[in-house]
Scaffold this active site. Structure first.
Site, PDB file in Angstrom:
ATOM      1  N   LYS A   1      49.551  18.879  37.262  1.00  0.00           N
ATOM      2  CA  LYS A   1      48.116  19.121  37.419  1.00  0.00           C
ATOM      3  C   LYS A   1      47.574  18.436  38.658  1.00  0.00           C
ATOM      4  O   LYS A   1      46.534  18.822  39.176  1.00  0.00           O
ATOM      5  CB  LYS A   1      47.351  18.724  36.159  1.00  0.00           C
ATOM      6  CG  LYS A   1      47.404  17.269  35.785  1.00  0.00           C
ATOM      7  CD  LYS A   1      46.439  17.004  34.621  1.00  0.00           C
ATOM      8  CE  LYS A   1      47.142  16.601  33.354  1.00  0.00           C
ATOM      9  NZ  LYS A   1      47.782  15.286  33.429  1.00  0.00           N
TER      10      LYS A   1
ATOM     11  N   LYS B   1      56.226   9.466  42.791  1.00  0.00           N
ATOM     12  CA  LYS B   1      54.794   9.382  43.092  1.00  0.00           C
ATOM     13  C   LYS B   1      54.502   8.401  44.224  1.00  0.00           C
ATOM     14  O   LYS B   1      53.563   8.612  44.987  1.00  0.00           O
ATOM     15  CB  LYS B   1      53.989   9.031  41.842  1.00  0.00           C
ATOM     16  CG  LYS B   1      53.958  10.176  40.839  1.00  0.00           C
ATOM     17  CD  LYS B   1      52.807  10.059  39.853  1.00  0.00           C
ATOM     18  CE  LYS B   1      52.748  11.339  39.000  1.00  0.00           C
ATOM     19  NZ  LYS B   1      51.661  11.362  38.053  1.00  0.00           N
TER      20      LYS B   1
ATOM     21  N   LYS C   1      58.594  19.948  39.503  1.00  0.00           N
ATOM     22  CA  LYS C   1      57.912  20.307  38.263  1.00  0.00           C
ATOM     23  C   LYS C   1      56.454  20.703  38.543  1.00  0.00           C
ATOM     24  O   LYS C   1      55.856  20.230  39.505  1.00  0.00           O
ATOM     25  CB  LYS C   1      58.027  19.170  37.244  1.00  0.00           C
ATOM     26  CG  LYS C   1      56.875  18.217  37.205  1.00  0.00           C
ATOM     27  CD  LYS C   1      56.933  17.287  36.007  1.00  0.00           C
ATOM     28  CE  LYS C   1      55.733  16.352  36.046  1.00  0.00           C
ATOM     29  NZ  LYS C   1      54.443  16.996  35.741  1.00  0.00           N
TER      30      LYS C   1
HETATM   31  P1  ATP Z   1      50.180  14.315  36.871  1.00  0.00           P
HETATM   32  O1  ATP Z   1      50.575  15.222  37.992  1.00  0.00           O
HETATM   33  O2  ATP Z   1      48.843  13.668  37.083  1.00  0.00           O
HETATM   34  O3  ATP Z   1      51.251  13.320  36.488  1.00  0.00           O
HETATM   35  P2  ATP Z   1      51.049  16.036  34.753  1.00  0.00           P
HETATM   36  O4  ATP Z   1      50.812  17.505  34.851  1.00  0.00           O
HETATM   37  O5  ATP Z   1      52.410  15.526  35.034  1.00  0.00           O
HETATM   38  O6  ATP Z   1      49.952  15.288  35.620  1.00  0.00           O
HETATM   39  P3  ATP Z   1      50.743  14.195  32.549  1.00  0.00           P
HETATM   40  O7  ATP Z   1      49.408  13.823  32.024  1.00  0.00           O
HETATM   41  O8  ATP Z   1      51.447  13.218  33.448  1.00  0.00           O
HETATM   42  O9  ATP Z   1      50.614  15.615  33.276  1.00  0.00           O
HETATM   43  O10 ATP Z   1      51.700  14.537  31.326  1.00  0.00           O
HETATM   44  C1  ATP Z   1      51.190  14.999  30.070  1.00  0.00           C
HETATM   45  C2  ATP Z   1      52.311  15.620  29.256  1.00  0.00           C
HETATM   46  O11 ATP Z   1      52.681  16.882  29.825  1.00  0.00           O
HETATM   47  C3  ATP Z   1      53.601  14.783  29.217  1.00  0.00           C
HETATM   48  O12 ATP Z   1      54.151  14.897  27.920  1.00  0.00           O
HETATM   49  C4  ATP Z   1      54.492  15.462  30.222  1.00  0.00           C
HETATM   50  O13 ATP Z   1      55.855  15.271  29.948  1.00  0.00           O
HETATM   51  C5  ATP Z   1      54.089  16.919  30.027  1.00  0.00           C
HETATM   52  N1  ATP Z   1      54.339  17.688  31.240  1.00  0.00           N
HETATM   53  C6  ATP Z   1      53.760  17.480  32.452  1.00  0.00           C
HETATM   54  N2  ATP Z   1      54.196  18.393  33.338  1.00  0.00           N
HETATM   55  C7  ATP Z   1      55.095  19.176  32.661  1.00  0.00           C
HETATM   56  C8  ATP Z   1      55.885  20.300  33.041  1.00  0.00           C
HETATM   57  N3  ATP Z   1      55.849  20.771  34.282  1.00  0.00           N
HETATM   58  N4  ATP Z   1      56.681  20.864  32.103  1.00  0.00           N
HETATM   59  C9  ATP Z   1      56.713  20.398  30.827  1.00  0.00           C
HETATM   60  N5  ATP Z   1      55.984  19.334  30.414  1.00  0.00           N
HETATM   61  C10 ATP Z   1      55.180  18.737  31.318  1.00  0.00           C
HETATM   62 MG    MG Z   2      52.776  13.442  35.010  1.00  0.00          MG
END
Ligand code: ATP
Ligand code: MG
Length: 341
Positions: A206, A120, A203
């Site tokens: 969001k 990040k 990965k």
């Molecule tokens: P950001 O990009 O803001 O970090 P994010 O999509 O990674 O958002 P988080 O809020 O950081 O979401 O993570 C919330 C949960 O979703 C965590 O348990 C994380 O491991 C899971 N998660 C996030 N992205 C993935 C993915 N691509 N596949 C499986 N699990 C995910």
């Molecule tokens: Mg995340």
């Protein structure tokens, strides 16, 4: 799940840093509902709004909207605010207070090795916020301020749970106590790491600037179908066995997504679709994704029509959370030697 001497307690958090994705749902949230409904553990789920200001400072109205929408997402997938404790992090000040203690337990070297920080912060770490660097100590506090024993997360968060374990062990060792549990990550299912639809080596997130890279829980049936149709793939047909997906990250990703949505093993997907070209498989996947996700999206829209009710749910959840966190923080302060009068 592994047993510890502590009362089993499940905690997990999600950032209100954008709309929920299929990755959040399949990697983490699906497990939240299973664990809640199993009824064997106390389950605590948090919208981690203090984490959502670490990468960039979102416009305040957008952050408020994202937090409410995330709460609607939790409710829509089946989290019951009576059975689980559901709240936003900033309404429970003990998270940030515990994080300060952990900032003094964790070592700079441990923090600098975190891959999320490296990803990040990117090449311009000098310009990243101190909060982004300290993200994992706040996450350790989120977990340990409940004495949580099990943390359902996607695969990308495994390293942060390991750091949480290191912090708990160092605190216990340094103060000669057995106060914090060594929490277990729960990383299960066929899609523990859902990949970006346009680049199978990254990965799905969001917060990715491109909406084409992900499926949002709020996408319409048409949008879901279109994104899957346009997802990057390769010209080869689906193989008969999983090793035929080696070196084909985009193909493997779509197979895993199908498996997780259908609640079957990835090999069972290949048993059904071996020999199919992606044009065909993507249509089947789009139908499945729409069937599973459209009801969630519809329910979220319904819940978002009453933001006052969402705020009430979060307020009540925060009060229930504080009944757990206040005594644990007080005992932590006592152990550390903070004077109370
Ligand atoms: P950001 O990009 O803001 O970090 P994010 O999509 O990674 O958002 P988080 O809020 O950081 O979401 O993570 C919330 C949960 O979703 C965590 O348990 C994380 O491991 C899971 N998660 C996030 N992205 C993935 C993915 N691509 N596949 C499986 N699990 C995910
Ligand atoms: Mg995340």
């Amino acid at each position: 799940m592994a047993q510890t001497a502590f009362t089993p307690r499940v905690f997990s958090g999600i950032q209100p840093s954008g709309g929920l994705t299929l990755g959040n749902y399949l990697g983490a949230m699906k497990r939240f509902v299973e664990m809640q409904d199993a009824g064997t553990h106390e389950t605590i789920f948090c919208m981690v709004d203090l984490h959502a200001i670490t990468a960039t400072l979102p416009p305040p109205d957008q952050l408020r909207h994202n937090t409410r929408e995330l709460c609607a997402g939790f409710l829509a997938i089946g989290i019951d605010p009576e059975k689980s404790i559901l709240f936003n992090q900033s309404q429970v000040p003990e998270h940030a207070q515990m994080a300060w203690i952990f900032n003094c337990i964790a070592r700079m070297g441990w923090m600098g090795r975190m891959t999320q920080w490296k990803d990040k912060a990117g090449k311009n770490a000098e310009a990243a916020s101190l909060g982004l660097f300290a993200y994992p100590t706040l996450m350790a506090a989120d977990i340990l301020v409940y004495h949580a024993t099990h943390v359902p997360v996607g695969e990308d968060q495994k390293q942060h749970i390991e750091l949480t374990r290191d912090i708990a062990a160092k605190f216990n060792h340094d103060y000669g106590v057995d106060f914090f549990p060594i929490a277990e990550p729960v990383i299960e299912g066929a899609a523990t790491r859902v990949m970006n639809l346009q680049d199978g080596t990254k990965k799905m997130s969001k917060s990715d600037p491109s909406d084409k890279t992900r499926i949002n829980l709020t996408d319409s049936a048409d949008e879901i179908a279109k994104k899957i149709r346009k997802a990057k793939t390769d010209p080869d047909p689906l193989p008969e066995t999983l090793d035929g997906l080696d070196g084909r990250p985009e193909a493997r990703n779509l197979v895993n997504i199908y498996a997780a949505l259908a609640d079957i093993a990835p090999q069972a997907v290949l048993d059904q679709h071996a020999g199919a070209l992606f044009g065909h498989f993507k249509m089947a996947l789009a139908d499945l994704a729409v069937a599973k996700m459209a009801p969630i999206s519809t329910e979220m829209t319904r819940l978002m029509a009453d933001p006052a009710e969402i705020d009430r749910i979060l307020g009540r959840g925060a009060a229930r959370a504080r009944a757990i966190t206040a005594p644990i923080l007080a005992r932590t302060y006592d152990i550390v030697g903070m004077l109370r009068s």
